[in-house]
Design a protein around this motif. Structure first.
Motif, mmCIF file in Angstrom:
data_model
loop_
_atom_site.group_PDB
_atom_site.id
_atom_site.type_symbol
_atom_site.label_atom_id
_atom_site.label_comp_id
_atom_site.label_asym_id
_atom_site.label_seq_id
_atom_site.Cartn_x
_atom_site.Cartn_y
_atom_site.Cartn_z
ATOM 1 N N ILE A 168 29.580 25.012 39.661
ATOM 2 C CA ILE A 168 29.124 26.128 38.832
ATOM 3 C C ILE A 168 29.709 27.444 39.319
ATOM 4 C CG2 ILE A 168 27.084 27.470 38.172
ATOM 5 C CD1 ILE A 168 25.515 24.808 38.202
ATOM 6 N N LEU A 204 32.282 29.595 37.083
ATOM 7 C CA LEU A 204 31.983 30.940 36.609
ATOM 8 C C LEU A 204 33.089 31.925 36.986
ATOM 9 C CD1 LEU A 204 28.144 31.243 37.341
ATOM 10 C CD2 LEU A 204 29.266 31.181 35.103
ATOM 11 N N GLY A 213 36.173 31.055 34.978
ATOM 12 C CA GLY A 213 35.992 31.408 33.579
ATOM 13 C C GLY A 213 36.133 32.900 33.343
ATOM 14 N N ILE A 214 35.585 33.705 34.269
ATOM 15 C CA ILE A 214 35.721 35.157 34.148
ATOM 16 C C ILE A 214 37.182 35.570 34.236
ATOM 17 C CG2 ILE A 214 35.218 37.343 35.313
ATOM 18 C CD1 ILE A 214 32.496 36.112 36.096
#
Length: 275
Positions: A22, A26, A29-30
């Motif tokens: 996770i 994250l 993905g950012i």
């Protein structure tokens, strides 16, 4: 596909694995979303000024892909140098990670099957970065060849995966000569070079040698999760070989064979040597 390989059994993930996946997901993905937004905004200025040429935005793609490697925790190494002459690039295809590994060290535009354009987010990234989408339909052959020629003459280095499918990242399948025909149109063969590139994956210590391989009916989501959750990653190496002058090969088949031989020779553990 000329070989049959069973998929490795998935390992159950513990709480720490999920937390790692996770966190990495994250951050990654950012990075991808930020890069996509910046690229699209810059393209609004770049397109009216330069048209088909893309002198600015590929640097964003390359930077994002290069930063992706430390976020994933993967080692990354490049041997040889990408060519700067008019031409195209061909490489073996062992994983979805190829896209990031090959983009991180050069300015290229991938040639991909048309279905990818419809994939959520991945399709948006592909379209934004100038990917050329093709349909596996003989009726589209002339139009696709014209598109290849237009992009190549615009100075774009198109990157092809001539195997036609991805593998377990441990072998090279015979190169299909069909796409090589585009390099013999309207005098392109007199000026073009083809650079073979080998992508080498080394798995994490103690893991299946095919850890990064993505093939057959394997789903993208579970494979992505497995990579994101891995505590100690392996590495990927990109090996640039000596470019081949298209004019030195009288036919697309001979050019395809020469390119395949160069890519195959660069894979130290390659196990499928029969044509």
């Amino acid at each position: 596909m000329s070989w049959i390989e069973e998929e490795p059994d998935p390992k159950p993930l513990g709480p720490l694995d999920w937390a790692r996946a996770i966190a990495r997901g994250l951050i990654w993905g950012i990075l991808l979303l930020t890069g996509l937004i910046v690229l699209l905004l810059l393209r609004l200025i770049e397109r009216p000024i330069h048209g088909l040429a893309r002198p600015w935005t590929p640097w964003i793609t390359q930077t994002v892909c290069r930063l992706s490697m430390p976020i994933l925790g993967m080692g990354y190494r490049v041997s040889g140098r990408p060519m700067n002459k008019i031409g195209a690039v061909v490489a073996n295809h062992g994983s979805w990670l190829d896209i990031f590994a090959l983009n991180a060290c050069q300015r290229v535009y991938f040639v991909s099957k048309a279905e990818v354009a419809r994939w959520p987010f991945v399709g948006w990234l592909a379209r934004a970065t100038g990917t050329v989408f093709i349909k596996r339909d003989p009726r589209e052959a002339k139009a696709q060849q014209a598109l290849f020629e237009e992009r190549i003459r615009a100075g774009h280095h198109l990157l092809f995966f001539p195997e036609g499918t991805s593998t377990d990242a441990r072998r090279v399948l015979p190169f299909k000569p069909t796409l090589f025909q585009a390099f013999y149109s309207h005098g392109l063969d007199k000026v073009m070079q083809i650079q073979p590139v080998t992508v080498i994956y080394r798995p994490p210590d103690g893991e299946d040698p095919r850890f990064y391989g993505w093939w057959g009916d394997m789903e993208f989501g579970p494979h992505l999760l497995k990579v994101l959750a891995q505590r100690r990653q392996g590495s990927v190496e990109i090996v640039f070989h000596t470019p081949l002058s298209v004019a030195d090969f009288p036919s697309r088949k001979e050019l395809a064979w020469a390119a395949e031989a160069a890519v195959r020779a660069g894979l130290p553990y390659e196990i499928a040597r029969s044509r």
